[in-house]
Design a protein around this motif. Structure first.
Motif, PDB file in Angstrom:
ATOM      1  N   ILE A   5       0.876  -1.165   0.000  1.00 39.49           N
ATOM      2  CA  ILE A   5       0.000   0.000   0.000  1.00 39.49           C
ATOM      3  C   ILE A   5       0.917   1.219   0.000  1.00 39.49           C
ATOM      4  CG2 ILE A   5      -1.638   1.378   1.320  1.00 39.49           C
ATOM      5  CD1 ILE A   5      -2.694  -1.235   2.525  1.00 39.49           C
ATOM      6  N   LYS A   6       0.758   2.076  -0.996  1.00 36.82           N
ATOM      7  CA  LYS A   6       1.595   3.265  -1.111  1.00 36.82           C
ATOM      8  C   LYS A   6       0.824   4.471  -0.575  1.00 36.82           C
ATOM      9  CE  LYS A   6       4.945   5.067  -4.330  1.00 36.82           C
ATOM     10  NZ  LYS A   6       5.435   4.970  -5.705  1.00 36.82           N
ATOM     11  N   ILE A   7       1.390   5.125   0.417  1.00 35.49           N
ATOM     12  CA  ILE A   7       0.777   6.298   1.036  1.00 35.49           C
ATOM     13  C   ILE A   7       1.283   7.535   0.300  1.00 35.49           C
ATOM     14  CG2 ILE A   7       0.545   7.630   3.174  1.00 35.49           C
ATOM     15  CD1 ILE A   7       1.071   4.935   4.674  1.00 35.49           C
ATOM     16  N   ASP A   8       0.382   8.237  -0.350  1.00 35.17           N
ATOM     17  CA  ASP A   8       0.739   9.404  -1.161  1.00 35.17           C
ATOM     18  C   ASP A   8       1.427  10.470  -0.322  1.00 35.17           C
ATOM     19  OD1 ASP A   8       0.180  10.741  -3.923  1.00 35.17           O
ATOM     20  OD2 ASP A   8      -0.299  12.273  -2.408  1.00 35.17           O
ATOM     21  N   ARG A   9       2.326  11.194  -0.956  1.00 34.64           N
ATOM     22  CA  ARG A   9       3.110  12.231  -0.277  1.00 34.64           C
ATOM     23  C   ARG A   9       2.249  13.321   0.350  1.00 34.64           C
ATOM     24  NH1 ARG A   9       7.313  14.422  -2.638  1.00 34.64           N
ATOM     25  NH2 ARG A   9       7.097  16.293  -1.406  1.00 34.64           N
ATOM     26  N   ILE A  25      -2.909   8.119   7.918  1.00 35.79           N
ATOM     27  CA  ILE A  25      -1.666   7.343   7.908  1.00 35.79           C
ATOM     28  C   ILE A  25      -1.777   6.176   8.890  1.00 35.79           C
ATOM     29  CG2 ILE A  25       0.787   7.389   8.555  1.00 35.79           C
ATOM     30  CD1 ILE A  25       0.835  10.256   7.334  1.00 35.79           C
ATOM     31  N   ARG A  26      -2.287   6.450  10.080  1.00 33.99           N
ATOM     32  CA  ARG A  26      -2.474   5.399  11.081  1.00 33.99           C
ATOM     33  C   ARG A  26      -3.401   4.304  10.537  1.00 33.99           C
ATOM     34  NH1 ARG A  26      -4.085   8.376  15.226  1.00 33.99           N
ATOM     35  NH2 ARG A  26      -1.921   8.706  15.792  1.00 33.99           N
ATOM     36  N   LEU A  27      -4.498   4.708   9.905  1.00 34.01           N
ATOM     37  CA  LEU A  27      -5.466   3.768   9.348  1.00 34.01           C
ATOM     38  C   LEU A  27      -4.855   2.917   8.237  1.00 34.01           C
ATOM     39  CD1 LEU A  27      -8.584   2.965   9.105  1.00 34.01           C
ATOM     40  CD2 LEU A  27      -8.585   4.587   7.213  1.00 34.01           C
ATOM     41  N   LEU A  28      -4.150   3.558   7.293  1.00 37.91           N
ATOM     42  CA  LEU A  28      -3.546   2.821   6.189  1.00 37.91           C
ATOM     43  C   LEU A  28      -2.479   1.848   6.676  1.00 37.91           C
ATOM     44  CD1 LEU A  28      -3.328   5.728   3.612  1.00 37.91           C
ATOM     45  CD2 LEU A  28      -4.786   3.695   3.452  1.00 37.91           C
ATOM     46  N   ALA A  29      -1.671   2.260   7.639  1.00 33.06           N
ATOM     47  CA  ALA A  29      -0.639   1.372   8.186  1.00 33.06           C
ATOM     48  C   ALA A  29      -1.285   0.181   8.893  1.00 33.06           C
ATOM     49  CB  ALA A  29       0.280   2.136   9.131  1.00 33.06           C
ATOM     50  N   LEU A  40       4.292   1.732   2.239  1.00 33.94           N
ATOM     51  CA  LEU A  40       5.375   2.594   1.807  1.00 33.94           C
ATOM     52  C   LEU A  40       4.831   4.008   1.750  1.00 33.94           C
ATOM     53  CD1 LEU A  40       8.087   2.225  -0.715  1.00 33.94           C
ATOM     54  CD2 LEU A  40       6.411   3.988  -1.201  1.00 33.94           C
ATOM     55  N   ALA A  41       5.512   4.937   2.408  1.00 37.52           N
ATOM     56  CA  ALA A  41       5.085   6.338   2.415  1.00 37.52           C
ATOM     57  C   ALA A  41       6.027   7.178   1.563  1.00 37.52           C
ATOM     58  CB  ALA A  41       5.049   6.887   3.833  1.00 37.52           C
ATOM     59  N   GLU A  42       5.441   8.008   0.722  1.00 35.19           N
ATOM     60  CA  GLU A  42       6.197   8.964  -0.095  1.00 35.19           C
ATOM     61  C   GLU A  42       6.312  10.290   0.645  1.00 35.19           C
ATOM     62  OE1 GLU A  42       3.408   9.260  -3.352  1.00 35.19           O
ATOM     63  OE2 GLU A  42       4.733   8.043  -4.604  1.00 35.19           O
ATOM     64  N   GLY A  43       7.228  11.124   0.200  1.00 35.21           N
ATOM     65  CA  GLY A  43       7.285  12.496   0.679  1.00 35.21           C
ATOM     66  C   GLY A  43       7.955  12.683   2.028  1.00 35.21           C
ATOM     67  N   VAL A  44       8.891  11.812   2.370  1.00 35.91           N
ATOM     68  CA  VAL A  44       9.585  11.947   3.651  1.00 35.91           C
ATOM     69  C   VAL A  44      10.746  12.920   3.457  1.00 35.91           C
ATOM     70  CG1 VAL A  44      10.805  10.746   5.489  1.00 35.91           C
ATOM     71  CG2 VAL A  44       8.895   9.633   4.318  1.00 35.91           C
ATOM     72  N   GLU A  45      10.544  14.136   3.957  1.00 31.98           N
ATOM     73  CA  GLU A  45      11.527  15.192   3.761  1.00 31.98           C
ATOM     74  C   GLU A  45      12.118  15.708   5.053  1.00 31.98           C
ATOM     75  OE1 GLU A  45       9.592  18.097   1.319  1.00 31.98           O
ATOM     76  OE2 GLU A  45       9.368  16.693  -0.345  1.00 31.98           O
ATOM     77  N   THR A  46      11.585  15.278   6.189  1.00 33.46           N
ATOM     78  CA  THR A  46      12.121  15.719   7.478  1.00 33.46           C
ATOM     79  C   THR A  46      12.245  14.535   8.423  1.00 33.46           C
ATOM     80  OG1 THR A  46       9.962  16.133   8.501  1.00 33.46           O
ATOM     81  CG2 THR A  46      10.931  17.954   7.220  1.00 33.46           C
ATOM     82  N   ALA A  47      13.135  14.685   9.399  1.00 34.05           N
ATOM     83  CA  ALA A  47      13.298  13.646  10.411  1.00 34.05           C
ATOM     84  C   ALA A  47      12.014  13.477  11.225  1.00 34.05           C
ATOM     85  CB  ALA A  47      14.469  13.987  11.327  1.00 34.05           C
ATOM     86  N   GLN A  62      10.095   6.741   1.169  1.00 37.29           N
ATOM     87  CA  GLN A  62      10.925   7.346   0.129  1.00 37.29           C
ATOM     88  C   GLN A  62      10.735   8.841   0.212  1.00 37.29           C
ATOM     89  OE1 GLN A  62       9.077   5.284  -3.225  1.00 37.29           O
ATOM     90  NE2 GLN A  62       8.296   7.236  -3.967  1.00 37.29           N
ATOM     91  N   GLY A  63      11.778   9.559  -0.119  1.00 37.57           N
ATOM     92  CA  GLY A  63      11.694  11.014  -0.071  1.00 37.57           C
ATOM     93  C   GLY A  63      13.069  11.637  -0.017  1.00 37.57           C
ATOM     94  N   PHE A  64      13.081  12.958  -0.103  1.00 39.29           N
ATOM     95  CA  PHE A  64      14.332  13.696  -0.173  1.00 39.29           C
ATOM     96  C   PHE A  64      15.192  13.544   1.077  1.00 39.29           C
ATOM     97  CE2 PHE A  64      12.452  16.891  -3.404  1.00 39.29           C
ATOM     98  CZ  PHE A  64      12.668  15.980  -4.419  1.00 39.29           C
TER      99      PHE A  64
END
Length: 116
Positions: A5-9, A25-29, A40-47, A62-64
């Motif tokens: 399941i891919k979680i959009d950014r 996010i909690r529901l999808l996970a 898998l979550a997209e758009g991870v740009e911060t810690a 995945q993300g910057f």
């Protein structure tokens, strides 16, 4: 067959300002775990986003924060060596999974089946 399941950014992007994004996010996970699917979550740009997704037990990200877009050769090299030596390498305790490596494993399991 579906493996991930891919979680959009848009959802990680809105974490800081939207309680609905956090709940989705909690529901999808949770649904992914219940169905035996990876998330898998997209758009991870911060810690902070990574910490939140890790707390929700998202399997891969995945993300910057982890890597800028790579050429095919550079992506293949990252898969071969894992994240060792990569500028965005996280400590072993912080790492969810290198996203490219997780996707390569999922693709291999599907024996040629396409993942969207």
């Amino acid at each position: 067959m579906i493996y991930t399941i891919k979680i959009d950014r848009a959802f990680p992007d809105a974490l800081e300002r939207s309680p609905q994004s956090e709940a989705l996010i909690r529901l999808l996970a949770a649904h992914g775990r219940d169905l035996g699917l990876r998330t898998l979550a997209e758009g991870v740009e911060t810690a902070a986003r990574l910490d939140h997704l890790r707390a929700e037990h998202v399997d891969a990200v995945q993300g910057f924060l982890l890597s800028r877009p790579l050429t095919g050769d550079a992506g293949a090299a990252l898969i071969v060596r894992g994240s060792a030596g990569h500028p965005a390498e996280l400590s072993r305790q912080q790492r969810v999974r290198p996203p490219a490596l997780g996707l390569a494993r999922a693709s291999a399991r599907s024996q040629g089946a396409r993942e969207d």
